[in-house]
Design an enzyme around this catalytic site. Structure first.
Site, mmCIF file in Angstrom:
data_model
loop_
_atom_site.group_PDB
_atom_site.id
_atom_site.type_symbol
_atom_site.label_atom_id
_atom_site.label_comp_id
_atom_site.label_asym_id
_atom_site.label_seq_id
_atom_site.Cartn_x
_atom_site.Cartn_y
_atom_site.Cartn_z
ATOM 1 N N HIS A 197 45.452 33.391 40.021
ATOM 2 C CA HIS A 197 45.892 34.787 39.942
ATOM 3 C C HIS A 197 44.915 35.703 40.682
ATOM 4 C CE1 HIS A 197 48.976 33.698 37.149
ATOM 5 N NE2 HIS A 197 48.168 33.465 36.134
ATOM 6 N N HIS A 234 43.088 28.195 36.547
ATOM 7 C CA HIS A 234 44.360 28.919 36.384
ATOM 8 C C HIS A 234 44.187 30.398 36.718
ATOM 9 C CE1 HIS A 234 48.296 29.823 34.508
ATOM 10 N NE2 HIS A 234 47.705 30.966 34.180
ATOM 11 N N GLU A 235 43.195 31.027 36.104
ATOM 12 C CA GLU A 235 42.979 32.457 36.336
ATOM 13 C C GLU A 235 42.494 32.723 37.755
ATOM 14 O OE1 GLU A 235 44.115 34.505 34.324
ATOM 15 O OE2 GLU A 235 44.402 33.217 32.574
#
Length: 343
Positions: free
Chosen positions: A21, A17-18
């Site tokens: 980003h 997920h990170e």
């Protein structure tokens, strides 16, 4: 062992997920101050390429801290200095990467054991399905117009639309038929009188593996959305929700129950839980709640429409308030998880 397995699953999902980003931030020239796994005090960290990479004490959560993401910096390399569409891509990348992870993991499952076919294995005598003409061997393709590709989609529709009359579309001997079934109320709830199984599976070729892996991801996203709908309507209670503690317990139970079936099935069952969790995280993060990616996207989309940015300080305060409420909810859910395990 179950705690270690759970931490590994959580860690992979959070890192992916990170990473979404992080990669989009780097691509758009945004300075990433820190990329971390976990929350709280740092246990270990190192610097590389202008970014601090950290492992933190609390094993739940993670972050990709970008320069100026809360509006405190507007200079070169800051989040706010980039175009609104660049910022939207950075924020949306986290949930998108969660869905991509779910797709990749689904390929392993579908490629190994195929997909659960929505085939009627039997109908109960005297029940509505038999009276409506359904027979063993029929393949359900639609329920009230909703496409059914997996047996679990049939089960979910029956659960989320309990008591509703359903128009079934099904295939038999290469032809398509339609019939209406009104469930009857039994001691076990509303029933059509249809029996099937998630273990009745069909192997796939390469193209079908990719196709049904996408359906697998869609199934989990749809299940999450339907569950949220029930929560909003008050059809489920706090006891039906699980936080990290409850998930760890569920992973442990799955591991213990799978050991007798062999190593392959341990991995497949744990991968299935990982798909559920990563798809769930993707959906939850897209909810329009302050502090979540979805909440940030609301402000960015508003900016794109208005051609004017919302006051960064006001937005930061709203996200902080949302974060406090989310942390409070997490504490309540975790305490409830502990209570359920102890009782």
């Amino acid at each position: 062992m179950k705690i270690i397995i759970a931490l590994l699953i959580f860690s992979v999902i959070i890192i992916i997920h990170e990473l979404g980003h992080f990669l989009l931030a780097k691509k758009n020239g945004i300075i990433v101050l820190e990329f971390s796994l976990g929350m709280g005090p740092r246990l270990f960290s190192f610097d590389a390429g202008g970014t601090k990479y950290s492992l933190k004490l609390l094993p739940f959560g993670g972050s990709c801290m970008m320069l100026g993401e809360d509006g405190e910096e507007e200079g070169e390399g800051s989040f706010g200095s980039k175009s609104v569409w660049a910022r939207i891509s950075v924020v949306a990348a986290g949930p998108v990467f969660n869905f991509l992870l779910a797709f990749v993991l689904s390929i392993f499952i579908v490629g190994n054991i195929g997909y659960d076919v929505p085939i009627v294995l039997g109908v109960t005598e005297g029940y509505p399905a038999q009276e409506a003409g359904l027979q063993a061997g029929d393949r359900i393709t639609k329920m009230n117009g909703k496409r059914i590709r997996l047996y679990r989609e049939f089960s979910n529709y029956a659960y989320f639309h309990s008591g509703e009359t359903v128009v079934f579309e099904y295939e038999r001997d290469g032809k398509t038929y339609e019939t209406t079934v009104e469930p009857i109320l039994t001691d076990a709830g509303y029933k059509y009188g249809i029996s099937g199984s998630v273990n009745y599976r069909q192997k796939t070729n390469v193209i079908q593996t990719l196709e049904y892996s996408a359906y697998e991801v869609y199934y989990w996203i749809d299940s999450t959305l339907q569950s949220l709908k029930m929560l909003v309507k008050g059809n489920v209670s706090l006891d039906d929700m699980s936080g990290p503690v409850g998930v760890v317990d569920a992973i442990g139970d799955t591991y213990e129950e799978s050991k007798s079936e062999g190593t392959l099935y341990i991995w497949l069952n744990l991968l299935n839980i990982a798909i559920l969790l990563t798809a769930n995280l993707g959906v939850m993060n897209l909810l329009p709640i302050p502090a979540l990616d979805g909440g940030r996207l609301v402000f960015l989309i508003a900016e794109a429409i208005r051609k004017k940015r919302v006051n960064p300080e006001t937005e930061a305060k709203i996200h902080l308030a949302g974060l406090m409420l989310l942390l409070l909810l997490m504490v309540v859910v975790m305490m409830n998880d502990v209570k359920k395990i102890l009782l």
